[in-house]
Design a protein around this motif. Structure first.
Motif, PDB file in Angstrom:
ATOM      1  N   UNK A  92       0.899  -1.482   0.442  1.00 42.65           N
ATOM      2  CA  UNK A  92       0.029   0.145  -0.036  1.00 42.65           C
ATOM      3  C   UNK A  92       0.842   1.317   0.215  1.00 42.65           C
ATOM      4  N   UNK A  93       0.896   2.312  -1.208  1.00 44.28           N
ATOM      5  CA  UNK A  93       1.647   3.250  -1.033  1.00 44.28           C
ATOM      6  C   UNK A  93       1.024   4.852  -1.237  1.00 44.28           C
ATOM      7  N   UNK A  94       0.290   5.273  -0.583  1.00 40.84           N
ATOM      8  CA  UNK A  94       0.067   6.670  -1.222  1.00 40.84           C
ATOM      9  C   UNK A  94      -1.665   6.157  -1.527  1.00 40.84           C
ATOM     10  N   UNK A 135       8.925 -11.548   4.564  1.00 41.96           N
ATOM     11  CA  UNK A 135       8.019 -10.640   4.711  1.00 41.96           C
ATOM     12  C   UNK A 135       7.235 -10.282   6.166  1.00 41.96           C
ATOM     13  N   UNK A 136       7.978  -8.339   5.891  1.00 47.86           N
ATOM     14  CA  UNK A 136       7.639  -7.578   7.147  1.00 47.86           C
ATOM     15  C   UNK A 136       7.582  -6.423   6.956  1.00 47.86           C
ATOM     16  N   UNK A 137       6.338  -5.752   7.501  1.00 45.51           N
ATOM     17  CA  UNK A 137       5.334  -4.889   6.974  1.00 45.51           C
ATOM     18  C   UNK A 137       5.831  -3.330   7.443  1.00 45.51           C
ATOM     19  N   UNK A 138       6.013  -2.558   6.555  1.00 43.27           N
ATOM     20  CA  UNK A 138       6.586  -1.461   7.318  1.00 43.27           C
ATOM     21  C   UNK A 138       5.760   0.009   6.852  1.00 43.27           C
ATOM     22  N   UNK A 145      -2.022   4.972   4.841  1.00 44.27           N
ATOM     23  CA  UNK A 145      -2.020   5.226   3.758  1.00 44.27           C
ATOM     24  C   UNK A 145      -0.641   3.787   2.489  1.00 44.27           C
ATOM     25  N   UNK A 146      -0.052   4.101   3.511  1.00 39.91           N
ATOM     26  CA  UNK A 146       1.745   3.416   3.289  1.00 39.91           C
ATOM     27  C   UNK A 146       1.674   2.190   4.657  1.00 39.91           C
ATOM     28  N   UNK A 147       1.497   1.599   3.649  1.00 37.99           N
ATOM     29  CA  UNK A 147       2.833  -0.337   4.080  1.00 37.99           C
ATOM     30  C   UNK A 147       3.581  -1.434   3.471  1.00 37.99           C
ATOM     31  N   UNK A 148       4.832  -1.150   2.777  1.00 38.73           N
ATOM     32  CA  UNK A 148       5.362  -1.435   2.588  1.00 38.73           C
ATOM     33  C   UNK A 148       6.433  -2.701   2.845  1.00 38.73           C
ATOM     34  N   UNK A 149       7.225  -3.297   2.004  1.00 43.01           N
ATOM     35  CA  UNK A 149       7.691  -4.583   2.236  1.00 43.01           C
ATOM     36  C   UNK A 149       8.850  -4.373   1.498  1.00 43.01           C
ATOM     37  N   UNK A 150      10.416  -3.875   2.689  1.00 37.24           N
ATOM     38  CA  UNK A 150      10.943  -4.416   2.043  1.00 37.24           C
ATOM     39  C   UNK A 150      12.184  -5.605   1.598  1.00 37.24           C
ATOM     40  N   UNK A 151      13.225  -5.696   0.588  1.00 40.76           N
ATOM     41  CA  UNK A 151      13.239  -7.201   0.529  1.00 40.76           C
ATOM     42  C   UNK A 151      14.084  -7.233   1.785  1.00 40.76           C
ATOM     43  N   UNK A 152      15.359  -6.430   2.388  1.00 45.49           N
ATOM     44  CA  UNK A 152      15.931  -6.400   2.831  1.00 45.49           C
ATOM     45  C   UNK A 152      15.781  -5.416   4.221  1.00 45.49           C
ATOM     46  N   UNK A 153      16.143  -5.232   5.339  1.00 44.32           N
ATOM     47  CA  UNK A 153      16.187  -3.958   6.255  1.00 44.32           C
ATOM     48  C   UNK A 153      17.074  -4.046   7.273  1.00 44.32           C
ATOM     49  N   UNK A 154      17.910  -2.917   7.231  1.00 45.45           N
ATOM     50  CA  UNK A 154      18.480  -2.579   8.989  1.00 45.45           C
ATOM     51  C   UNK A 154      17.033  -1.060   9.806  1.00 45.45           C
ATOM     52  N   UNK A 155      17.028  -1.831  10.733  1.00 39.45           N
ATOM     53  CA  UNK A 155      16.270  -0.778  12.137  1.00 39.45           C
ATOM     54  C   UNK A 155      17.024  -0.896  13.480  1.00 39.45           C
ATOM     55  N   UNK A 156      17.311   0.042  13.769  1.00 37.00           N
ATOM     56  CA  UNK A 156      18.490   0.621  14.248  1.00 37.00           C
ATOM     57  C   UNK A 156      18.152   1.061  16.200  1.00 37.00           C
ATOM     58  N   UNK A 167       7.164   0.126  12.334  1.00 36.62           N
ATOM     59  CA  UNK A 167       6.530   1.815  12.680  1.00 36.62           C
ATOM     60  C   UNK A 167       7.376   2.760  12.344  1.00 36.62           C
ATOM     61  N   UNK A 168       8.057   3.450  11.129  1.00 36.26           N
ATOM     62  CA  UNK A 168       8.410   4.263  10.946  1.00 36.26           C
ATOM     63  C   UNK A 168       9.440   4.128   9.727  1.00 36.26           C
ATOM     64  N   UNK A 169      10.697   5.331   9.336  1.00 36.00           N
ATOM     65  CA  UNK A 169      11.853   4.384   8.811  1.00 36.00           C
ATOM     66  C   UNK A 169      12.464   3.266   8.624  1.00 36.00           C
ATOM     67  N   UNK A 170      13.232   2.974   8.142  1.00 33.23           N
ATOM     68  CA  UNK A 170      13.942   1.516   8.667  1.00 33.23           C
ATOM     69  C   UNK A 170      15.220   2.376   8.069  1.00 33.23           C
ATOM     70  N   UNK A 171      16.493   1.938   8.219  1.00 34.90           N
ATOM     71  CA  UNK A 171      18.100   3.271   8.225  1.00 34.90           C
ATOM     72  C   UNK A 171      18.146   2.351   7.184  1.00 34.90           C
ATOM     73  N   UNK A 172      17.993   1.683   6.503  1.00 33.21           N
ATOM     74  CA  UNK A 172      19.221   1.109   5.556  1.00 33.21           C
ATOM     75  C   UNK A 172      17.570   0.110   4.290  1.00 33.21           C
ATOM     76  N   UNK A 173      17.540   0.243   3.000  1.00 36.99           N
ATOM     77  CA  UNK A 173      16.656  -0.750   2.444  1.00 36.99           C
ATOM     78  C   UNK A 173      17.632  -1.323   1.455  1.00 36.99           C
ATOM     79  N   UNK A 174      17.220  -2.929   1.188  1.00 32.93           N
ATOM     80  CA  UNK A 174      17.775  -2.834  -0.301  1.00 32.93           C
ATOM     81  C   UNK A 174      16.204  -3.621  -0.743  1.00 32.93           C
ATOM     82  N   UNK A 175      16.222  -3.470  -1.692  1.00 33.05           N
ATOM     83  CA  UNK A 175      15.126  -4.206  -2.899  1.00 33.05           C
ATOM     84  C   UNK A 175      16.115  -4.930  -3.989  1.00 33.05           C
TER      85      UNK A 175
END
Length: 256
Positions: A92-94, A135-138, A145-156, A167-175
Motif C-alpha cells: 500500500x503506497x499513498x 515479508x515484514x510490514x513497514x 495510507x502506506x505499508x511496504x515490504x522491503x526485501x532487506x532492512x536494517x533498523x537501529x 513503525x517508521x523509516x528503517x535506517x537501511x533498505x535493499x530492494x
C-alpha cells in the motif's frame, strides 16, 4: 543524474539514442556525445530534458479493479490492507495497492546471502541494530495510507519495532529488482524512502549484475557497483562491506 546512471536507465528502458532524441527533442548528435562523454560543454537544458525522459515512468502493477478487494475506492487505507486475504500479497503506497508476485529462487538466495552477511557483522560487533527480511510490514510514513515490504532492512531504533510491523523509516533498505517491481522500486520507492528518512537505499539488479547505492545523508547521486565488488554500508561508516562476489556465487550455484 550523472552519465553512468543515465546510461543505466537508458539500458533499463531499452531506449536507443534515436529514441531518446525523439522523446527529448535533443539532436541525435548531442545525445550521442553526452553518453560517450564527448560533450565537454554540456547544455543544462539538454541534460534536464534527457533526465526527464529517463526518470518519467508508470509504476505498474497498481490494482485498479474491484474484484479481489470487494470495493473500489479512490484511496485505500490500512483498514483495507488488513482486510485482505492472507495469501494476497500487495503493498500500500499513498493509498494505492500494488500487487506483488512470489519471489524467484534467485531473489530469495540473494536476500538470504546479504542478510546473513549483515547479521554476522552486527552479531560480531554486538550491535543494537537488527536486520530483517521480507515479508515484514513497514508503516513507512506512520500514517494509514502506506505499508511496504522491503526485501532487506536494517533498523537501529528498537522503539520502531512493534509486534505487527516496523513503525517508521528503517535506517537501511535493499530492494532486489524483478521484472514486476523494478519500476516501482527505482522510481516510486526511491522518492518515498528518501522523503520518509531512510538513510541508505540499495537496489540490486541481478539481471544486469549491478547494484545502485543511494546514501541520502551525503550524496545527491548514487554510486553504481558490479556484482564482484565489496560494497561499503555507509550507515556503519563503511566498516561493513557486503561481498557481492559471494552473492554472485550464490546465483551461479542455482543456475542464475
Amino acid at each position: 543524474m550523472n552519465i553512468v546512471l543515465m546510461e543505466y536507465y537508458r539500458e533499463l528502458k531499452g531506449y536507443t539514442y534515436e529514441k531518446l532524441s525523439e522523446l527529448s527533442g535533443i539532436p541525435i548528435e548531442t545525445v550521442q556525445k553526452i553518453f560517450k562523454g564527448e560533450a565537454f560543454s554540456l547544455d543544462c537544458e539538454a541534460l534536464q530534458a534527457l533526465e526527464k525522459v529517463l526518470k518519467t515512468e508508470h509504476y505498474g502493477n497498481e490494482v485498479r479493479k474491484t474484484g479481489a478487494y470487494g470495493v473500489k475506492k479512490k484511496d485505500y487505507t490500512l483498514e483495507d490492507y488488513y482486510a485482505l486475504p492472507e495469501d494476497q500479497r500487495v503493498e500500500l503506497i499513498d493509498g494505492k495497492f500494488y500487487e506483488m508476485k512470489a519471489p524467484t529462487t534467485g531473489h530469495q538466495a540473494v536476500s538470504m546471502e546479504i542478510s546473513m552477511q549483515i547479521f554476522h557483522y552486527i552479531s560480531r560487533k554486538k550491535g543494537q541494530c537488527r536486520v530483517l527480511f521480507a515479508p515484514v510490514d513497514v508503516q513507512l510514513d506512520c500514517d494509514d495510507q502506506t505499508m511496504v515490504q522491503p526485501d532487506v532492512l536494517i533498523i537501529c531504533d528498537k522503539d520502531k519495532i512493534i509486534r505487527r510491523c516496523i513503525m517508521g523509516a528503517p535506517d537501511f533498505i535493499i530492494e532486489i529488482l524483478s521484472e514486476s517491481t523494478q519500476k516501482k522500486d527505482i522510481y516510486l520507492k526511491l522518492h518515498k524512502y528518501e522523503a520518509a528518512g531512510v538513510r541508505e537505499y540499495w537496489m540490486v539488479d541481478t539481471d544486469r549484475r549491478k547494484v545502485i547505492v543511494y546514501f541520502f545523508e551525503k550524496d545527491a547521486y548514487p554510486a553504481i557497483y558490479g556484482m564482484k565488488d565489496k560494497i561499503p554500508v555507509e550507515i556503519f561508516g563503511g566498516e561493513l562491506e557486503i561481498d557481492f562476489a559471494l552473492v554472485e556465487d550464490t546465483l551461479t550455484d542455482i543456475g542464475q
